[in-house]
Design a protein around this motif. Structure first.
Motif, mmCIF file in Angstrom:
data_model
loop_
_atom_site.group_PDB
_atom_site.id
_atom_site.type_symbol
_atom_site.label_atom_id
_atom_site.label_comp_id
_atom_site.label_asym_id
_atom_site.label_seq_id
_atom_site.Cartn_x
_atom_site.Cartn_y
_atom_site.Cartn_z
ATOM 1 N N GLU A 149 0.813 -1.211 0.000
ATOM 2 C CA GLU A 149 0.000 0.000 0.000
ATOM 3 C C GLU A 149 0.853 1.270 0.000
ATOM 4 O OE1 GLU A 149 -2.335 -0.393 3.481
ATOM 5 O OE2 GLU A 149 -3.282 -2.269 2.867
ATOM 6 N N LEU A 150 2.165 1.125 0.200
ATOM 7 C CA LEU A 150 3.034 2.291 0.331
ATOM 8 C C LEU A 150 3.390 2.880 -1.030
ATOM 9 C CD1 LEU A 150 5.521 0.964 3.049
ATOM 10 C CD2 LEU A 150 3.596 2.519 3.391
ATOM 11 N N PRO A 151 3.778 4.168 -1.061
ATOM 12 C CA PRO A 151 4.292 4.757 -2.306
ATOM 13 C C PRO A 151 5.539 4.008 -2.765
ATOM 14 C CG PRO A 151 3.835 6.446 -0.657
ATOM 15 C CD PRO A 151 3.697 5.142 0.048
ATOM 16 N N LEU A 152 5.839 4.092 -4.050
ATOM 17 C CA LEU A 152 6.942 3.336 -4.620
ATOM 18 C C LEU A 152 8.273 3.624 -3.930
ATOM 19 C CD1 LEU A 152 6.147 3.519 -8.442
ATOM 20 C CD2 LEU A 152 5.904 1.549 -6.910
ATOM 21 N N ALA A 153 8.513 4.891 -3.580
ATOM 22 C CA ALA A 153 9.790 5.250 -2.956
ATOM 23 C C ALA A 153 9.945 4.584 -1.592
ATOM 24 C CB ALA A 153 9.900 6.772 -2.825
ATOM 25 N N LEU A 154 8.886 4.649 -0.774
ATOM 26 C CA LEU A 154 8.940 4.016 0.544
ATOM 27 C C LEU A 154 9.032 2.500 0.428
ATOM 28 C CD1 LEU A 154 6.375 6.024 2.720
ATOM 29 C CD2 LEU A 154 8.850 5.919 2.984
ATOM 30 N N LYS A 155 8.285 1.949 -0.511
ATOM 31 C CA LYS A 155 8.309 0.496 -0.706
ATOM 32 C C LYS A 155 9.722 0.036 -1.079
ATOM 33 C CE LYS A 155 5.009 -1.071 -3.255
ATOM 34 N NZ LYS A 155 4.230 -1.429 -4.463
ATOM 35 N N ALA A 156 10.375 0.793 -1.956
ATOM 36 C CA ALA A 156 11.729 0.438 -2.384
ATOM 37 C C ALA A 156 12.708 0.504 -1.219
ATOM 38 C CB ALA A 156 12.180 1.374 -3.509
ATOM 39 N N GLU A 157 12.561 1.508 -0.355
ATOM 40 C CA GLU A 157 13.455 1.643 0.801
ATOM 41 C C GLU A 157 13.285 0.469 1.764
ATOM 42 O OE1 GLU A 157 15.873 3.626 1.746
ATOM 43 O OE2 GLU A 157 15.839 4.841 -0.057
ATOM 44 N N ILE A 158 12.046 0.067 2.012
ATOM 45 C CA ILE A 158 11.798 -1.053 2.925
ATOM 46 C C ILE A 158 12.329 -2.351 2.330
ATOM 47 C CG2 ILE A 158 9.981 -2.499 3.935
ATOM 48 C CD1 ILE A 158 8.399 -0.001 4.489
ATOM 49 N N GLN A 159 12.090 -2.584 1.057
ATOM 50 C CA GLN A 159 12.593 -3.794 0.409
ATOM 51 C C GLN A 159 14.118 -3.847 0.436
ATOM 52 O OE1 GLN A 159 10.609 -3.366 -3.384
ATOM 53 N NE2 GLN A 159 9.086 -4.911 -2.860
ATOM 54 N N LEU A 160 14.750 -2.685 0.226
ATOM 55 C CA LEU A 160 16.211 -2.647 0.269
ATOM 56 C C LEU A 160 16.713 -2.934 1.671
ATOM 57 C CD1 LEU A 160 18.810 -2.152 -1.273
ATOM 58 C CD2 LEU A 160 18.602 0.280 -0.754
ATOM 59 N N HIS A 161 16.025 -2.403 2.678
ATOM 60 C CA HIS A 161 16.405 -2.666 4.071
ATOM 61 C C HIS A 161 16.312 -4.163 4.380
ATOM 62 C CE1 HIS A 161 16.603 -2.363 8.439
ATOM 63 N NE2 HIS A 161 15.497 -3.074 8.497
ATOM 64 N N LEU A 162 15.282 -4.821 3.856
ATOM 65 C CA LEU A 162 15.060 -6.235 4.150
ATOM 66 C C LEU A 162 16.065 -7.150 3.463
ATOM 67 C CD1 LEU A 162 11.149 -6.384 3.915
ATOM 68 C CD2 LEU A 162 12.533 -6.487 5.991
ATOM 69 N N HIS A 163 16.500 -6.763 2.244
ATOM 70 C CA HIS A 163 17.287 -7.698 1.434
ATOM 71 C C HIS A 163 18.673 -7.195 1.047
ATOM 72 C CE1 HIS A 163 13.657 -10.026 1.182
ATOM 73 N NE2 HIS A 163 13.015 -9.091 0.522
ATOM 74 N N GLU A 164 19.050 -6.005 1.475
ATOM 75 C CA GLU A 164 20.318 -5.435 1.022
ATOM 76 C C GLU A 164 21.509 -6.319 1.379
ATOM 77 O OE1 GLU A 164 22.772 -1.197 1.188
ATOM 78 O OE2 GLU A 164 21.190 -1.596 2.653
ATOM 79 N N GLN A 165 21.588 -6.761 2.634
ATOM 80 C CA GLN A 165 22.737 -7.569 3.049
ATOM 81 C C GLN A 165 22.793 -8.889 2.295
ATOM 82 O OE1 GLN A 165 25.183 -6.364 4.926
ATOM 83 N NE2 GLN A 165 23.975 -4.486 4.868
ATOM 84 N N LEU A 166 21.633 -9.438 1.984
ATOM 85 C CA LEU A 166 21.588 -10.693 1.225
ATOM 86 C C LEU A 166 22.134 -10.484 -0.182
ATOM 87 C CD1 LEU A 166 20.548 -13.610 1.748
ATOM 88 C CD2 LEU A 166 18.436 -12.944 0.614
ATOM 89 N N VAL A 167 21.729 -9.383 -0.822
ATOM 90 C CA VAL A 167 22.174 -9.101 -2.185
ATOM 91 C C VAL A 167 23.668 -8.786 -2.222
ATOM 92 C CG1 VAL A 167 21.960 -7.440 -4.078
ATOM 93 C CG2 VAL A 167 19.906 -8.356 -2.985
ATOM 94 N N LEU A 168 24.170 -8.099 -1.193
ATOM 95 C CA LEU A 168 25.574 -7.691 -1.181
ATOM 96 C C LEU A 168 26.535 -8.847 -0.942
ATOM 97 C CD1 LEU A 168 25.435 -4.244 0.649
ATOM 98 C CD2 LEU A 168 25.747 -4.702 -1.784
ATOM 99 N N THR A 169 26.010 -10.055 -0.660
ATOM 100 C CA THR A 169 26.895 -11.210 -0.569
ATOM 101 C C THR A 169 27.434 -11.589 -1.941
ATOM 102 O OG1 THR A 169 25.010 -12.741 -0.764
ATOM 103 C CG2 THR A 169 25.710 -12.133 1.463
ATOM 104 N N VAL A 170 26.774 -11.130 -3.003
ATOM 105 C CA VAL A 170 27.231 -11.411 -4.376
ATOM 106 C C VAL A 170 28.356 -10.435 -4.718
ATOM 107 C CG1 VAL A 170 26.546 -11.632 -6.787
ATOM 108 C CG2 VAL A 170 24.901 -12.129 -4.959
ATOM 109 N N PRO A 171 29.538 -10.938 -5.060
ATOM 110 C CA PRO A 171 30.692 -10.040 -5.282
ATOM 111 C C PRO A 171 30.439 -8.929 -6.279
ATOM 112 C CG PRO A 171 31.425 -12.318 -5.175
ATOM 113 C CD PRO A 171 29.917 -12.349 -5.176
ATOM 114 N N PHE A 172 29.780 -9.239 -7.423
ATOM 115 C CA PHE A 172 29.654 -8.185 -8.441
ATOM 116 C C PHE A 172 28.558 -7.166 -8.120
ATOM 117 C CE2 PHE A 172 27.647 -11.999 -10.391
ATOM 118 C CZ PHE A 172 26.327 -11.580 -10.429
#
Length: 298
Positions: A149-172
């Protein structure tokens, strides 16, 4: 509510202290009879009698008005606390009942379809795992559904908070622009695999990359002597990343789930669309791909 109860009890204890101790009445003289230090124990005694009054006991006091006020406030607070606890227990029972009713319907459906017992057991274990994981038969309705239900900007920030560390395990992906990472996590899709499920099959065309959020998997390869377990991976690992960079690339190994696994999946189709918006990263990613191929030859 318990904090408010403690605060009201403290105020009531102070009022009792002022009224009763100054009048040299009731528990002050009781402390003297027990040879206790009035200065050190007066507040404890006052708090004790304040709790008794708030919980509905008639406490002897120099001020009947104070006693009535504490009884009145206490009755309201106790009713509110127990009322909320009743609602919580009732909701929990309703959710549990709904879960077990659904599970019973699933079992009956499997039996009517004459599904073999081993497969029935796997289906039942899946529902039990999802119940333990989310404590809800409505999947994500209770937890996290507000994100849509959130605006796209807020939704993107929350999704990044949830998965950023997982994604950053990939070297590239390390060192990439934050907006690029937002596009990557926005393209992730959650998926659950059960014990014995093949997440990846050796030799298949790779179309997805996987991030392991929870669970255990085995990296397996076919050998002349049979299937060989190369390594075991757990939470926080990733696999299948070569599929994002290779065209029509084949899986060099299989991935077998040994427990229930929660994974986030990034498809090659979504990745290619993101790269059209971020072409400056492609040479860097291809250099990593070539290095990985060289390492595999050694």
């Amino acid at each position: 509510l318990f904090g408010v109860l403690l605060l009201v009890s403290h105020w009531s204890a102070c009022a009792l202290f002022v009224i009763n101790v100054r009048s040299n009445e009731f528990f002050y003289t009781e402390m003297l009879d027990e040879n206790l230090d009035p200065n050190g124990s007066a507040y404890v005694y006052s708090l004790y009698y304040a709790f008794l009054a708030i919980l509905g006991n008639d406490v002897k006091s120099h001020s009947r008005l104070l006693s009535v006020a504490m009884l009145f406030v206490g009755a309201g607070m106790v009713a509110t606390i127990f009322g909320n606890m009743t609602v919580l227990v009732s909701n929990s029972d309703a959710q549990s009942r709904a879960h077990y009713e659904k599970l019973e319907r699933v079992k009956q459906g499997l039996a009517r379809m004459e599904i073999k017992p081993e497969l029935q057991s796997r289906v039942v274990k899946y529902y039990e795992y999802m119940w333990r994981r989310q404590k809800s038969v409505t999947d994500n309705d209770r937890l996290g559904s507000f994100i849509t239900e959130l605006p796209l900007a807020l939704k993107a920030e929350i999704q990044l908070h949830l998965h950023e560390q997982l994604v950053l395990t990939v070297p590239f992906f390390k060192g990439c622009d934050r907006l690029f990472l937002q596009d990557i996590v926005a393209a992730l899709r959650g998926r659950v695999y059960g014990p014995g499920d093949n997440i990846m099959t050796e030799g298949d065309q790779g179309k997805e990359m996987f991030f392991l959020e929870a669970g255990q998997v085995q990296v397996i390869k076919a050998t002349p002597d049979g299937i060989k377990v190369m390594v075991e991976l757990g939470k926080g690992n990733f696999f299948g990343e070569m599929a994002l960079l290779e065209k029509n690339g084949k899986r060099s190994a299989g991935i077998l789930a040994t427990t229930f696994c929660d994974v986030q999946v990034l498809s090659k189709k979504d990745f290619d669309e993101i790269m059209e918006e971020w072409p400056e990263y492609l040479p860097r990613f291809m250099a990593v791909l070539l290095q990985r191929k060289e390492d595999m030859k050694k």
